[in-house]
Write a protein that holds these residues in place. Sequence first.
Motif, PDB file in Angstrom:
ATOM      1  N   PRO A  20      47.896  35.962  36.956  1.00  0.00           N
ATOM      2  CA  PRO A  20      46.864  36.674  36.192  1.00  0.00           C
ATOM      3  C   PRO A  20      47.332  36.977  34.780  1.00  0.00           C
ATOM      4  CG  PRO A  20      47.959  38.191  37.673  1.00  0.00           C
ATOM      5  CD  PRO A  20      48.502  36.821  37.999  1.00  0.00           C
ATOM      6  N   GLU A  21      46.383  37.159  33.868  1.00  0.00           N
ATOM      7  CA  GLU A  21      46.691  37.476  32.471  1.00  0.00           C
ATOM      8  C   GLU A  21      45.846  38.654  32.013  1.00  0.00           C
ATOM      9  OE1 GLU A  21      45.844  33.914  30.311  1.00  0.00           O
ATOM     10  OE2 GLU A  21      47.627  32.840  31.045  1.00  0.00           O
ATOM     11  N   ILE A  22      46.313  39.329  30.979  1.00  0.00           N
ATOM     12  CA  ILE A  22      45.530  40.386  30.354  1.00  0.00           C
ATOM     13  C   ILE A  22      44.283  39.767  29.741  1.00  0.00           C
ATOM     14  CG2 ILE A  22      45.472  42.080  28.491  1.00  0.00           C
ATOM     15  CD1 ILE A  22      47.232  43.028  30.712  1.00  0.00           C
ATOM     16  N   VAL A  23      43.103  40.312  30.080  1.00  0.00           N
ATOM     17  CA  VAL A  23      41.835  39.803  29.566  1.00  0.00           C
ATOM     18  C   VAL A  23      41.196  40.801  28.616  1.00  0.00           C
ATOM     19  CG1 VAL A  23      39.499  39.057  30.202  1.00  0.00           C
ATOM     20  CG2 VAL A  23      41.453  38.402  31.629  1.00  0.00           C
ATOM     21  N   ASN A  24      41.254  42.066  28.979  1.00  0.00           N
ATOM     22  CA  ASN A  24      40.644  43.135  28.187  1.00  0.00           C
ATOM     23  C   ASN A  24      41.698  44.180  27.802  1.00  0.00           C
ATOM     24  OD1 ASN A  24      37.854  42.214  28.346  1.00  0.00           O
ATOM     25  ND2 ASN A  24      37.978  42.734  30.517  1.00  0.00           N
ATOM     26  N   PRO A  25      41.472  44.931  26.740  1.00  0.00           N
ATOM     27  CA  PRO A  25      42.488  45.872  26.258  1.00  0.00           C
ATOM     28  C   PRO A  25      42.885  46.940  27.265  1.00  0.00           C
ATOM     29  CG  PRO A  25      40.785  45.546  24.591  1.00  0.00           C
ATOM     30  CD  PRO A  25      40.304  44.869  25.827  1.00  0.00           C
ATOM     31  N   ARG A  26      41.991  47.267  28.206  1.00  0.00           N
ATOM     32  CA  ARG A  26      42.296  48.321  29.178  1.00  0.00           C
ATOM     33  C   ARG A  26      42.952  47.781  30.446  1.00  0.00           C
ATOM     34  NH1 ARG A  26      36.645  51.456  29.590  1.00  0.00           N
ATOM     35  NH2 ARG A  26      37.846  52.915  30.883  1.00  0.00           N
ATOM     36  N   ASP A  27      43.237  46.483  30.475  1.00  0.00           N
ATOM     37  CA  ASP A  27      43.870  45.861  31.645  1.00  0.00           C
ATOM     38  C   ASP A  27      45.348  46.221  31.746  1.00  0.00           C
ATOM     39  OD1 ASP A  27      41.498  44.547  32.115  1.00  0.00           O
ATOM     40  OD2 ASP A  27      42.236  42.549  31.560  1.00  0.00           O
ATOM     41  N   CYS A  28      45.864  46.052  32.963  1.00  0.00           N
ATOM     42  CA  CYS A  28      47.309  45.949  33.164  1.00  0.00           C
ATOM     43  C   CYS A  28      47.551  44.894  34.231  1.00  0.00           C
ATOM     44  CB  CYS A  28      47.931  47.298  33.552  1.00  0.00           C
ATOM     45  SG  CYS A  28      47.773  47.733  35.298  1.00  0.00           S
ATOM     46  N   ILE A  29      48.787  44.452  34.328  1.00  0.00           N
ATOM     47  CA  ILE A  29      49.208  43.532  35.390  1.00  0.00           C
ATOM     48  C   ILE A  29      50.257  44.257  36.215  1.00  0.00           C
ATOM     49  CG2 ILE A  29      50.193  41.279  35.973  1.00  0.00           C
ATOM     50  CD1 ILE A  29      47.591  41.004  34.466  1.00  0.00           C
ATOM     51  N   HIS A 131      31.782  37.771  45.505  1.00  0.00           N
ATOM     52  CA  HIS A 131      31.247  37.755  44.152  1.00  0.00           C
ATOM     53  C   HIS A 131      30.052  38.690  43.994  1.00  0.00           C
ATOM     54  CE1 HIS A 131      33.782  34.490  42.474  1.00  0.00           C
ATOM     55  NE2 HIS A 131      33.956  34.276  43.769  1.00  0.00           N
ATOM     56  N   LEU A 132      29.574  39.251  45.079  1.00  0.00           N
ATOM     57  CA  LEU A 132      28.568  40.306  44.968  1.00  0.00           C
ATOM     58  C   LEU A 132      29.167  41.557  44.343  1.00  0.00           C
ATOM     59  CD1 LEU A 132      26.753  40.025  48.424  1.00  0.00           C
ATOM     60  CD2 LEU A 132      25.835  39.369  46.193  1.00  0.00           C
ATOM     61  N   THR A 133      30.465  41.739  44.506  1.00  0.00           N
ATOM     62  CA  THR A 133      31.139  42.913  43.945  1.00  0.00           C
ATOM     63  C   THR A 133      32.034  42.537  42.768  1.00  0.00           C
ATOM     64  OG1 THR A 133      32.912  42.742  45.619  1.00  0.00           O
ATOM     65  CG2 THR A 133      31.058  44.180  46.123  1.00  0.00           C
ATOM     66  N   GLY A 134      31.673  41.487  42.077  1.00  0.00           N
ATOM     67  CA  GLY A 134      32.343  41.161  40.830  1.00  0.00           C
ATOM     68  C   GLY A 134      33.205  39.927  40.838  1.00  0.00           C
ATOM     69  N   GLY A 135      33.578  39.441  42.005  1.00  0.00           N
ATOM     70  CA  GLY A 135      34.413  38.250  42.076  1.00  0.00           C
ATOM     71  C   GLY A 135      35.835  38.455  41.587  1.00  0.00           C
ATOM     72  N   TYR A 136      36.307  39.707  41.579  1.00  0.00           N
ATOM     73  CA  TYR A 136      37.670  39.988  41.112  1.00  0.00           C
ATOM     74  C   TYR A 136      38.697  39.509  42.130  1.00  0.00           C
ATOM     75  CZ  TYR A 136      35.728  43.066  37.517  1.00  0.00           C
ATOM     76  OH  TYR A 136      35.055  43.575  36.443  1.00  0.00           O
ATOM     77  N   ALA A 137      39.781  38.950  41.640  1.00  0.00           N
ATOM     78  CA  ALA A 137      40.876  38.543  42.521  1.00  0.00           C
ATOM     79  C   ALA A 137      41.465  39.757  43.211  1.00  0.00           C
ATOM     80  CB  ALA A 137      41.958  37.821  41.711  1.00  0.00           C
ATOM     81  N   GLY A 138      41.861  39.568  44.466  1.00  0.00           N
ATOM     82  CA  GLY A 138      42.483  40.643  45.233  1.00  0.00           C
ATOM     83  C   GLY A 138      43.987  40.672  45.061  1.00  0.00           C
ATOM     84  N   GLY A 139      44.605  41.609  45.768  1.00  0.00           N
ATOM     85  CA  GLY A 139      46.031  41.861  45.602  1.00  0.00           C
ATOM     86  C   GLY A 139      46.922  41.369  46.724  1.00  0.00           C
ATOM     87  N   GLN A 140      46.376  40.550  47.638  1.00  0.00           N
ATOM     88  CA  GLN A 140      47.249  39.915  48.624  1.00  0.00           C
ATOM     89  C   GLN A 140      47.883  38.709  47.931  1.00  0.00           C
ATOM     90  OE1 GLN A 140      44.880  39.261  52.165  1.00  0.00           O
ATOM     91  NE2 GLN A 140      44.513  41.456  52.427  1.00  0.00           N
ATOM     92  N   ALA A 141      48.730  39.046  46.980  1.00  0.00           N
ATOM     93  CA  ALA A 141      49.306  38.068  46.051  1.00  0.00           C
ATOM     94  C   ALA A 141      50.563  38.675  45.446  1.00  0.00           C
ATOM     95  CB  ALA A 141      48.292  37.739  44.955  1.00  0.00           C
ATOM     96  N   GLU A 142      51.239  37.890  44.632  1.00  0.00           N
ATOM     97  CA  GLU A 142      52.451  38.404  43.994  1.00  0.00           C
ATOM     98  C   GLU A 142      52.142  39.282  42.789  1.00  0.00           C
ATOM     99  OE1 GLU A 142      56.025  35.396  44.734  1.00  0.00           O
ATOM    100  OE2 GLU A 142      54.316  34.378  43.776  1.00  0.00           O
ATOM    101  N   PHE A 143      51.011  39.013  42.121  1.00  0.00           N
ATOM    102  CA  PHE A 143      50.625  39.803  40.953  1.00  0.00           C
ATOM    103  C   PHE A 143      49.123  40.066  40.990  1.00  0.00           C
ATOM    104  CE2 PHE A 143      54.428  37.482  39.713  1.00  0.00           C
ATOM    105  CZ  PHE A 143      55.206  38.468  39.109  1.00  0.00           C
TER     106      PHE A 143
END
Length: 407
Positions: A20-29, A131-143
């Motif tokens: 994942p990458e920073i997309v918006n100024p209020r993001d964090c990784i 994708h009904l709730t935004g299609g955001y990637a989940g956290g069952q991942a390394e980042f």
Amino acid sequence: MRAVTWHGRHDVRVDSVPDPEIVNPRDCIIKITSTAICGSDLHLYDGYIPGMRAGDILGHENMGEVVEVGPKSTLKKGQRVVVPFTISCGQCFFCSKMQYSACDNSNPAETSDASETLMGHAMGAAFGYAHLTGGYAGGQAEFLRVPFSDVGPIVIPDGLEDDKVLFLSDILPTGWQAAENADIEDGDTVAVWGCGPVGLFAIQSAFKLGAHRVIAIDHYPSRLALAKNMGADILDYREVEVLEALKEMTGGIGPDAVIDCVGMESHGLAIDNLADTAKAHLFLGTERPHALRQAIIACRKGGRVSIPGVYGGFADKFPLGQLMEKGLTVKSGQTHVQKYTKKLLEMIGNEELDTTFMISHRESLERGPEMYRHWHDEQDAYTKIILKPGLEKAASKASAARAVEPV
């Protein structure tokens, strides 16, 4: 990075996907240190929730270490944070009322339009949940990329290990809100359908909020045993007629409040549930609300109905007449997690709440698909599963180090 991904009904895999990458100024990784499989993830696994796409990254119960921040994030690199499953802007009409799960700005237009058509209003956004709730990637991942990181994540103080705080992301505040929505008064009798993780936290929370007696209803022996250890009376619905038992236990009045922690996939061989199951298999219906029907019928006149269990569509044979004639109050909804995290974190730090008793398995991320299968098929043995990225590598390094130690 490696991530647990959805590819269809009962088809979950671990794939290599872009970081994942920073997309918006209020993001964090954040670098994920612990992530859990939630009971509502099994609705995705069973193919009951629309809007999933092959390759979607699962997981909405997440915590980890901040490794990158946008210019408007309030977090700092190196901080440990728990991330609420609800993605909330903190500034809209709903967030201003602390109704964070109803946020109007977190679900992008291209996905909120579909949920508005289905639900009447656009749904709030959530991690790793269609994708009904935004299609955001989940956290069952390394980042994990965390939008609105100045609103959602709660910083964890040193000395509190992951296992104690991870469930602030979802199931602990969900159980607390479920009990709060039941408007519990001192001395109340509360009946809880479903002794999964949310149900167990609802039982714990009900006692904290003043319930005199909690009656837990399920059929898995290990879950009923956990409920009993918490002080609840237990009913195995395979061995008793639940409605008759509840009348007898309450002097014929019924419970003051009922909590449905089961949701859209009720088990059991009741006639109404068999009909619901047949309709679901024929794509003629989505819900199996047997537990909710039973809860409404069991509740005393003038009582309260709390529904934290997940539902996704229209329910047949809903006992609307019983609901109205008995004058019941109903409260439901996705959890406003950010409303509760500070209070619950303090209670954990003061050892007023135990959050680790239900953990049955801690496994590596690579074993995620296997864990989904186990939890789906063996829910009596698998109470709550935590996945830890890097656990397999750490175990391998430890084993290699032991191998070269001098005898």
